[in-house]
Write an enzyme that holds these catalytic residues in place. Sequence first.
Site, PDB file in Angstrom:
ATOM      1  N   ASN A 156      11.633   0.771  -0.446  1.00  0.00           N
ATOM      2  CA  ASN A 156      11.630  -0.124  -1.594  1.00  0.00           C
ATOM      3  C   ASN A 156      10.554   0.255  -2.603  1.00  0.00           C
ATOM      4  O   ASN A 156       9.791   1.202  -2.405  1.00  0.00           O
ATOM      5  CB  ASN A 156      11.492  -1.578  -1.122  1.00  0.00           C
ATOM      6  CG  ASN A 156      12.284  -2.540  -1.981  1.00  0.00           C
ATOM      7  OD1 ASN A 156      12.313  -2.419  -3.197  1.00  0.00           O
ATOM      8  ND2 ASN A 156      12.927  -3.499  -1.338  1.00  0.00           N
ATOM      9  N   HIS A 169     -12.020   9.704   5.657  1.00  0.00           N
ATOM     10  CA  HIS A 169     -13.340  10.258   5.374  1.00  0.00           C
ATOM     11  C   HIS A 169     -14.328   9.734   6.411  1.00  0.00           C
ATOM     12  O   HIS A 169     -14.108   8.667   6.986  1.00  0.00           O
ATOM     13  CB  HIS A 169     -13.804   9.841   3.976  1.00  0.00           C
ATOM     14  CG  HIS A 169     -12.788  10.085   2.910  1.00  0.00           C
ATOM     15  ND1 HIS A 169     -12.561  11.324   2.366  1.00  0.00           N
ATOM     16  CD2 HIS A 169     -11.925   9.243   2.291  1.00  0.00           C
ATOM     17  CE1 HIS A 169     -11.607  11.239   1.463  1.00  0.00           C
ATOM     18  NE2 HIS A 169     -11.200   9.992   1.404  1.00  0.00           N
ATOM     19  N   GLY A 212       6.637  -5.775   3.782  1.00  0.00           N
ATOM     20  CA  GLY A 212       5.914  -5.519   2.540  1.00  0.00           C
ATOM     21  C   GLY A 212       4.406  -5.622   2.673  1.00  0.00           C
ATOM     22  O   GLY A 212       3.874  -6.362   3.481  1.00  0.00           O
ATOM     23  N   THR A 250      -3.479   0.138  12.712  1.00  0.00           N
ATOM     24  CA  THR A 250      -4.563   1.093  12.976  1.00  0.00           C
ATOM     25  C   THR A 250      -4.383   1.824  14.301  1.00  0.00           C
ATOM     26  O   THR A 250      -5.120   2.766  14.575  1.00  0.00           O
ATOM     27  CB  THR A 250      -5.917   0.384  12.987  1.00  0.00           C
ATOM     28  OG1 THR A 250      -5.903  -0.622  14.005  1.00  0.00           O
ATOM     29  CG2 THR A 250      -6.212  -0.260  11.635  1.00  0.00           C
ATOM     30  N   LYS A 251      -3.416   1.371  15.124  1.00  0.00           N
ATOM     31  CA  LYS A 251      -3.174   1.976  16.437  1.00  0.00           C
ATOM     32  C   LYS A 251      -1.680   2.167  16.635  1.00  0.00           C
ATOM     33  O   LYS A 251      -0.864   1.513  15.997  1.00  0.00           O
ATOM     34  CB  LYS A 251      -3.725   1.076  17.541  1.00  0.00           C
ATOM     35  CG  LYS A 251      -5.231   0.932  17.478  1.00  0.00           C
ATOM     36  CD  LYS A 251      -5.754   0.069  18.593  1.00  0.00           C
ATOM     37  CE  LYS A 251      -7.271  -0.020  18.448  1.00  0.00           C
ATOM     38  NZ  LYS A 251      -7.876  -0.918  19.364  1.00  0.00           N
TER      39      LYS A 251
END
Length: 190
Positions: free
Chosen positions: A83, A113, A147, A170-171
């Site tokens: 989308n 980073h 979304g 994050t995992k």
Amino acid sequence: MTEKEKMLAGEFYDSRDQELLNMYHNARSLLKKYNQLDSELLEERKVLLNLLFDKIGQNVWIESPFFCDYGENISIGENTFINTNCMFLDNNKIQIGKNGLIAPYVQIYTAQHPIKASDRLVNQNGSTAYLTQSLPVTIGDNVWIGGNTVISPGVTIGNNVTIGAGSVVTKDVPNNVLAFGNPCKIIRTL
């Protein structure tokens, strides 16, 4: 080893390397054309996506505007719908399986980073630069990503998964689950 090879190997690399800048500018040119193209010009849209991406399956639909860094590190399986206003930072490979649904404003990041500023900022030829590293992201088949979801570098999302809107993934997420939240957690098996 070139900076591009370092980037794809997950090593620190110089994101302002000329080869990478050329790839970036090429992607920007293709994206500008794609994002301004009339939605009814299906063949022209298909040609541009084939020039932009590494691989793209049949019946892929990508709403405008769409944004990415290089494009050539992205593979999308057949029948996937992406989308509007999605951002894929493809400093490493982004692989999306077939029959995917990716809602508006989904962000897929492969670049990262060092957290500590003194580790992140380096002096290169008398000016300050920042260290960048990238890890691939893989999304399986039949996945729906809600979304405003953010997917972090190095994450793998299994098959038949639903990620709720607004999640920060994050995992890794295994097959056949509903997961959502910040950070994203498994809610139940599907």
